[in-house]
Design a protein around this motif. Structure first.
Motif, PDB file in Angstrom:
ATOM      1  N   GLY A 138       0.650  -1.217  -0.254  1.00 55.03           N
ATOM      2  CA  GLY A 138       0.414   0.057  -0.256  1.00 55.03           C
ATOM      3  C   GLY A 138       1.229   1.156   0.396  1.00 55.03           C
ATOM      4  N   SER A 139       1.716   1.327   0.271  1.00 53.59           N
ATOM      5  CA  SER A 139       2.931   2.333   0.920  1.00 53.59           C
ATOM      6  C   SER A 139       3.357   2.521  -0.170  1.00 53.59           C
ATOM      7  CB  SER A 139       3.774   2.525   2.044  1.00 53.59           C
ATOM      8  OG  SER A 139       3.387   1.754   3.333  1.00 53.59           O
ATOM      9  N   TYR A 153      -5.325   7.687   6.951  1.00 56.52           N
ATOM     10  CA  TYR A 153      -3.962   6.891   6.859  1.00 56.52           C
ATOM     11  C   TYR A 153      -3.824   6.497   5.661  1.00 56.52           C
ATOM     12  CZ  TYR A 153      -0.278   3.471   7.491  1.00 56.52           C
ATOM     13  OH  TYR A 153       1.113   3.087   8.242  1.00 56.52           O
ATOM     14  N   GLY A 210      -0.082   5.009   4.892  1.00 56.34           N
ATOM     15  CA  GLY A 210       1.031   4.749   4.355  1.00 56.34           C
ATOM     16  C   GLY A 210       2.466   5.039   5.873  1.00 56.34           C
ATOM     17  N   ALA A 228      -7.569   2.859   9.211  1.00 54.57           N
ATOM     18  CA  ALA A 228      -6.966   2.150   9.690  1.00 54.57           C
ATOM     19  C   ALA A 228      -6.950   2.855  11.554  1.00 54.57           C
ATOM     20  CB  ALA A 228      -5.510   1.929   9.894  1.00 54.57           C
ATOM     21  N   ASP A 273      -7.452   6.411  -2.150  1.00 55.47           N
ATOM     22  CA  ASP A 273      -6.855   5.576  -1.604  1.00 55.47           C
ATOM     23  C   ASP A 273      -7.726   4.167  -0.758  1.00 55.47           C
ATOM     24  OD1 ASP A 273      -5.147   4.088  -0.300  1.00 55.47           O
ATOM     25  OD2 ASP A 273      -4.478   5.159   1.171  1.00 55.47           O
ATOM     26  N   MET A 282      -7.497  -0.601   1.794  1.00 58.16           N
ATOM     27  CA  MET A 282      -8.029  -1.271   2.625  1.00 58.16           C
ATOM     28  C   MET A 282      -9.354  -1.051   2.567  1.00 58.16           C
ATOM     29  SD  MET A 282      -8.114  -0.470   7.269  1.00 58.16           S
ATOM     30  CE  MET A 282      -6.975  -1.354   8.094  1.00 58.16           C
TER      31      MET A 282
END
Ligand SMILES: Cc1ncc(COP(=O)(O)O)c(C=O)c1O
Length: 439
Positions: free
Chosen positions: A99-100, A132, A134, A211, A240, A243
């Motif tokens: 993900g990051s 969030y 990453g 998250a 994004d 998640m």
């Protein structure tokens, strides 16, 4: 004595030795129901025979070929699958290992796009507080969680942060959900005006917050208002869905439910379901066209881009989800899970909010329901709930700092799509016991 630098140094972890379906077993023979899919990763559960077979076959045929020398059939097939099922206009996939990395690639893609089309004055990103994205430096910079950013702030690129869409705490009395969303759009408009609309590269947001915020669903009209604003100023919209995407909220991409098209769509976690590390940026055709007509390259790259075994795992995961109709199943199970959470926690004096979509649901804990006051930070209620849940053979994903990066606690649930109603019963009753024990 361990030689691994674990996440927590003064904490001894159980040793996971095997896993099947919804369960992970440790070296003491204890079984845990994986009600969070790790961190919303294991969408197919553990040990899925078809995914394992696809990985074995790919490993035997071709385990690795560097992407500056070759493409591979399996990476091409995965890209075909993802583009075929993507929101309108998405033409390409860029494969990374998580993900990051995917967020970093999206940020660079967005910046290079404007350089290619002669708008290199665009230098600013806008993102949201409490988000969030990453832990690498670019992703951390756009991320809005105060605690995670604090000690690294001197290393981060400047990013403007606006309010997250947090209806439980943000909507004022007498305000409709729609009006609240439009107020947030106006806040973003003011931030854009402050920077100058033609100086902004992109607005970055999780479609459904995960998250650090606990399954925050956008209010009706909010993301559409954001999209219109971005389009009006020529600003890219980066969603994004690391998640919340890949079926987790009951549509393949969470933005489908919002009727919003991103310019760059970032995915990971459920893409490979934990069988291999993989993430991707799904890219609108006009961005790839700008690269093709300009420099002819995307100036980026890593050693493990498009790793064949990772692509084989992700392709198998996505084929199983499609073939077995697991996304409609997520919608049905999501409602079942929500009902169970509401009956277990709807009247609980220390649960202020039950929220989420599909198999991505959370509860937010409060010391007092009327004032919505959080528990004292020092209590680390989220950590206590995690420990009590583990003691009861249950994996959930609690987090502190829900409200502002410091105070507030929530517990996130993200069970595999193969869960049954009996599993959901067990998950919610163990969670209720863990919450009560922690309190
Ligand atoms: C929305 C979002 N973006 C990015 C990331 C970072 O992904 P990774 O941990 O794979 O680097 C996460 C991880 O939780 C996430 O939830």
């Amino acid at each position: 004595m361990t030689h691994i630098l674990h996440r927590q140094i003064r904490h001894t972890l159980p040793v996971a030795v095997s896993a099947q379906g919804l369960h992970i077993t440790d070296s003491q023979g204890r079984q845990y129901i994986d009600a969070s899919g790790g961190a919303a990763v294991s969408c197919l559960g553990h040990g899925h025979p078809e995914v394992l077979a696809a990985m074995h076959a790919q490993t035997s045929r071709l385990a690795y070929a560097h992407t500056s020398f070759f493409t591979t059939e399996v990476a091409e097939q995965l890209a075909d699958q993802l583009v075929r099922t993507a929101p309108a206009g998405i033409s390409h996939a860029y494969f990374v290992s998580g993900g990051s990395e995917a967020v970093e690639a999206a940020l660079k893609m967005a910046r290079q796009y404007f350089v290619e089309i002669g708008q290199s004055q665009r230098q600013h990103f806008i993102a949201r507080r409490q988000s969030y994205h990453g832990n690498t430096l670019g992703a951390l910079a756009v991320g809005g969680n105060a605690w995670r950013r604090q000690q690294f702030a001197p290393l981060l690129i400047p990013v403007t942060h606006v309010s997250s869409c947090y209806e439980y705490r943000g909507r004022v009395e007498g305000e409709t959900a729609f009006a609240y969303g439009q107020r947030l759009v106006a806040e973003l408009a003011a931030a854009i005006d402050g920077l100058g609309g033609d100086n902004v590269i992109a607005f970055v947001a999780e479609t459904v917050g995960g998250a650090t915020s606990g399954a925050l669903t956008p209010v009706p009209g909010y993301l559409q208002g954001v999209r219109e604003l971005c389009t009006r100023h020529g600003i890219l919209l980066i969603l994004d869905e690391v998640m919340c995407g890949m079926g987790r909220t009951g549509t393949l991409h969470a933005c489908e439910a919002e009727d919003v098209l991103p310019d760059l769509l970032v995915i990971a976690k459920g893409l490979g379901g934990g069988y291999q590390p993989i993430g991707a940026v799904l890219t609108q055709g006009h961005i790839v066209d700008a690269f093709a007509q300009g420099s002819g390259l995307f100036q980026h790259g890593h050693t493990y881009l498009g790793h064949p075994v990772a692509c084989a795992a992700a392709l198998a995961v996505q084929q199983v989800i499609e073939r077995d109709g697991l996304i409609p199943r997520v919608q049905r199970l999501g409602q079942d899970l929500r009902q169970r959470l509401l009956s277990a926690f709807g009247d609980h004096p220390q649960v202020g909010d039950v929220r989420g979509r599909g198999l991505f649901q959370a509860i937010e804990l409060v010391a007092d329901r009327a004032s919505k006051a959080p528990f004292p930070t020092g209590l680390k209620l989220h950590a206590r709930i995690k420990a009590e849940a583990m003691a009861r053979g249950l994996m959930v994903y609690p987090m502190g700092g829900t409200i502002d990066g410091v105070s507030g606690d929530h517990v996130l649930l993200a069970p595999p799509f193969i869960a049954t109603d009996d599993d959901l019963d067990r998950i919610v009753s163990r969670l209720r016991a863990a919450v009560d024990a922690a309190l």
